[in-house]
Motif scaffolding. Structure first.
Motif, short mmCIF file in Angstrom:
data_model
loop_
_atom_site.label_atom_id
_atom_site.label_comp_id
_atom_site.label_asym_id
_atom_site.label_seq_id
_atom_site.Cartn_x
_atom_site.Cartn_y
_atom_site.Cartn_z
N THR A 289 1.19 0.39 2.59
CA THR A 289 0.40 0.00 2.91
C THR A 289 -1.27 -0.54 2.94
O THR A 289 -1.87 -0.61 2.70
CB THR A 289 0.62 0.89 4.49
OG1 THR A 289 1.47 0.83 5.29
CG2 THR A 289 -0.99 0.57 6.20
N CYS B 165 -3.17 1.78 2.54
CA CYS B 165 -5.03 1.56 3.50
C CYS B 165 -6.00 2.02 3.30
O CYS B 165 -6.50 2.09 1.48
CB CYS B 165 -4.70 3.00 4.53
SG CYS B 165 -4.13 3.51 5.18
N SER C 187 -10.79 8.01 6.45
CA SER C 187 -10.30 6.76 7.01
C SER C 187 -11.58 5.61 6.38
O SER C 187 -12.80 6.43 6.98
CB SER C 187 -9.64 6.45 7.59
OG SER C 187 -10.47 6.52 8.79
N ASN D 34 -4.97 -1.10 7.33
CA ASN D 34 -5.02 -0.17 7.72
C ASN D 34 -5.47 -0.52 9.78
O ASN D 34 -4.96 0.98 10.27
CB ASN D 34 -5.79 1.29 7.17
CG ASN D 34 -6.69 1.56 6.82
OD1 ASN D 34 -7.61 0.25 6.80
ND2 ASN D 34 -7.77 2.75 6.79
N ILE E 164 -5.77 6.66 8.24
CA ILE E 164 -4.56 6.83 8.01
C ILE E 164 -4.03 7.41 8.30
O ILE E 164 -4.65 8.96 8.34
CB ILE E 164 -5.44 6.88 6.02
CG1 ILE E 164 -6.84 8.53 6.43
CG2 ILE E 164 -6.56 6.14 5.44
CD1 ILE E 164 -7.30 8.76 5.39
N PHE F 113 0.34 1.48 13.51
CA PHE F 113 -0.06 2.08 12.60
C PHE F 113 0.96 2.08 12.08
O PHE F 113 2.30 2.31 12.35
CB PHE F 113 -0.53 2.92 12.73
CG PHE F 113 -1.09 3.17 11.02
CD1 PHE F 113 -2.83 3.00 10.86
CD2 PHE F 113 -0.41 4.21 10.28
CE1 PHE F 113 -3.22 3.75 9.15
CE2 PHE F 113 -0.91 5.00 9.90
CZ PHE F 113 -1.96 4.63 8.76
N ASN G 43 -1.17 -4.42 -1.04
CA ASN G 43 -0.65 -4.20 -0.45
C ASN G 43 0.84 -4.69 -0.04
O ASN G 43 0.83 -6.36 -0.76
CB ASN G 43 -1.06 -3.40 0.43
CG ASN G 43 -1.97 -4.64 1.58
OD1 ASN G 43 -0.75 -5.81 1.18
ND2 ASN G 43 -1.91 -3.95 2.67
#
Lengths: 453, 176
Positions: A158, A160, A176, A183, A187, A285, A378
């Motif tokens: 992903t 983040c 985060s 993201n 996170i 998410f 990503n």
């Protein structure tokens, strides 16, 4: 319509609201870990009174463990219910609720069911006061000592956006960073607590396997050993490499170039990395099950030069192996073990001791995940810049530098790079899809790559 | 512009020095009957005025717990960066939930400005009147938490130098 927000009446109303919020709030800012980044503290400075008119005793409640490494300090809570809404709307598990009403209300979890979800750490981030705290951060430092490094997480695909808070070359916490491309706002706990596992069992000097245990080497000796072994065991043609999908694009790209110079064959594959199930939450998410954070980048850069996997190397006679350890997340499959057994000499690039380094013959220490610089891509094709939050420990060297120096020693070719950005520039020049993913265009939020052949 | 140097040629009375010696002895003789300007350190010690900023101390509660909650305000306020604090969760049930496990002050780096005691929200750190602390090594002048608490025990009952001059205490400070 005109809305006035700064008239005397409005300010007076705010003062009254704040007085109510502070009725039971202990104002123990010197002890509180939120001090310095607390909204209530800011508003108290702006609108608060120096003294409370409340003559009764303040309500005192004991701290409570909410599970998942989160502790609640009920006294500081102002009942904004952000955490309650987070567990119900974002995670969808709804462990938290408001117990009782009015003066007696408090945040609680349903009977016997503590916080139990992989996003639980976020409630401490979104708490506007110091009520929800992370156990591993509480009473460790003050926020104004921390230097904040915008970076990206490589724990899963992903990718983040994160902020790494460090001081004195030690990471205190990871929070985060808002990035709607990657993201969103949150996170997962795996990424949040990832830095702990890279603090122990670190490798600091090149090691070569001896009859008993390991012998330390200098870098020159280490490269020399690798070159000698490659000449001894089948030459450059027999060298096989496994790139790690957790490393930045820079080192993977350089490894691809090195392997191309050594032989025209498909002598490069990706090392197997632990796979789990994807986890998708109510808000959308997603925790990617692929724990190789930069798999998309590795596939983009190496393209059709990638062999299927370790198994495909077993057909021919295997020479020296160049392996990148996936930061302890390498999946030790039977094929991988057989490949290492078949090889007379295995060189492993790793930042810490792992099952893979135990099987190696030569271990080259490289920068850990939070010491690396470079780009990662990503699963959606978003390229982000990894910014190092820590200094590289001891004689360990950046991953791209080790690959580049190996290239120098083996082939005498390959450019000389001064820092990671040089390699990024080379990628921009070489790979068409990455031509726009330059250091400066990436910024803090990253940029999508498109049109990879 | 050139400087004119006046030369002085000593005469006979100057050369035998008897006059000069007699003049010097006359001054000494005069001083014998005046009040002494010096003190007989270390038997007798100068008492600094109120508000003098000397060696630091860390205050304790009445039950012996340290007052400091390791909020690091003093460290933040310190212009010389001489304070090093490591906070931790406190072991006691009652009272503040945070306390320092390490509280080092580099006394050589400190400029004794007193910002730390102004910044302290708990009145935990204070500067005392103690001025005569010395050591043979730089490291010995980094005072730790135990040392700072000992300074509190020493100074809590009034000015140490007054008490020393009265003969109540003999030992004055302590560094690591």
């Amino acid at each position: 319509m005109v809305v006035r927000t700064q008239t005397e009446k409005v300010v007076a109303a705010r003062k009254l609201v704040l007085e109510f919020l502070l009725l039971n709030h202990p104002l123990d800012c010197p002890v509180c870990d939120q001090a310095g980044e607390c909204f209530l503290q800011d508003y108290s400075f702006k609108y608060g009174h120096a003294h409370s008119r409340f003559i009764e005793e303040k309500r005192v409640r004991a701290n409570e463990d909410l599970g998942c490494g989160v502790v609640i300090n009920h006294n500081r809570c102002i009942m904004c219910t952000r955490c309650v809404r987070f567990t119900s709307e974002i995670v969808g598990t709804g462990e938290l609720f408001v117990q009782n009403r009015g003066y007696h209300n408090k945040i609680a979890f349903f009977q016997g069911k503590q916080l139990d979800n992989p996003l639980a750490g976020n409630v401490a981030d979104i708490c506007p006061v110091g009520a929800l705290l992370l156990k591993d951060y509480v009473h460790s430092t003050r926020v104004w000592h921390l230097s904040q490094t915008p970076s990206a997480c490589t724990e899963c695909a992903t990718g983040c956006s994160i902020t790494v808070d460090a001081a004195h070359n030690r990471i205190y916490r990871i929070i985060s960073r808002e990035n709607e491309k990657a993201n969103g706002y949150f996170i997962c706990d795996d990424g949040r607590y990832a830095f702990h596992k890279y603090q122990e069992d670190t490798l600091t000097e090149p090691l070569v396997k001896a009859k008993k245990g390991w012998n330390g080497l200098t870098w020159d000796q280490a490269y020399q050993t690798a070159v000698e072994r490659i000449e001894k065991h089948g030459g450059k043609d027999a060298v096989r490499a496994l790139a790690s999908p957790t490393y930045p694009n820079e080192s993977i790209f350089l490894l691809g170039q090195l392997m191309h110079r050594l032989s025209e064959k498909k002598n490069l594959a990706l090392i197997p990395v632990k796979q789990e199930k994807d986890q998708v939450f109510t808000s959308g998410f997603k925790i990617n099950g692929d724990k190789g954070g930069n798999r998309r980048g590795a596939q983009d850069l190496l393209g059709n030069r990638l062999a299927a996997g370790p198994k495909s190397f077993l057909k021919d006679k295997v020479g020296v192996l160049l392996l990148m350890d996936a930061d302890g997340r390498t999946k030790m499959t039977a094929d991988l073990k057989r490949l290492i057994e078949a090889s007379p000499f295995a060189v492993v690039l790793a930042c810490k001791h792992s099952p893979l380094t135990k099987l190696a013959d030569l271990v080259l220490p490289i920068a850990g995940p939070f010491e690396r610089e470079g780009t990662i891509t990503n699963s959606e094709g978003l390229v982000q810049w990894l910014q190092p939050a820590l200094q590289i420990r001891g004689p360990a060297r950046p991953d791209w530098q080790v690959v580049a120096e190996l290239d120098q020693h083996l082939t005498g070719e390959g450019g000389l790079y001064a820092f990671a950005g040089d390699v990024t520039w080379k990628i921009n020049q070489t790979i068409a899809a990455y031509s726009q993913a330059t250091r400066f265009k990436l910024g803090e939020k990253g940029q999508f790559v498109t049109g990879v052949e | 512009m050139a400087t004119v140097v006046k030369t002085y040629e000593p005469r006979f009375w100057d050369r035998i020095y008897i006059v000069a010696i007699a003049q010097g002895l006359l001054i000494t003789l005069g001083r014998i009957f005046r009040r002494k300007d010096t003190i007989r350190y270390p038997e007798e010690r100068h008492v600094p005025p109120q508000g003098y900023r000397g060696l630091h101390r860390l205050n304790k509660h009445e039950d012996g717990r340290i007052k400091c909650v390791a909020c690091e305000m003093c460290q933040t306020a310190c212009p010389a960066h001489c304070i090093d604090i490591e906070p931790s969760a406190a072991p006691w049930e009652e009272g503040e939930e945070r306390y320092p496990v390490k509280f080092d002050i580099d006394l050589l780096r400190c400029i004794y400005c007193g910002f730390c005691e102004i910044a302290c929200p708990k009145d935990a750190i204070e500067l005392t009147e103690i001025y005569d602390f010395s050591a043979y090594a730089r490291d010995d002048l980094v005072i730790d938490m135990d040392g700072l608490l000992k300074v509190y025990d020493l100074t809590k009952d009034g000015n140490v130098y007054e008490r020393h001059n009265r003969g109540e205490i003999i030992e004055v400070p302590i560094t690591r």
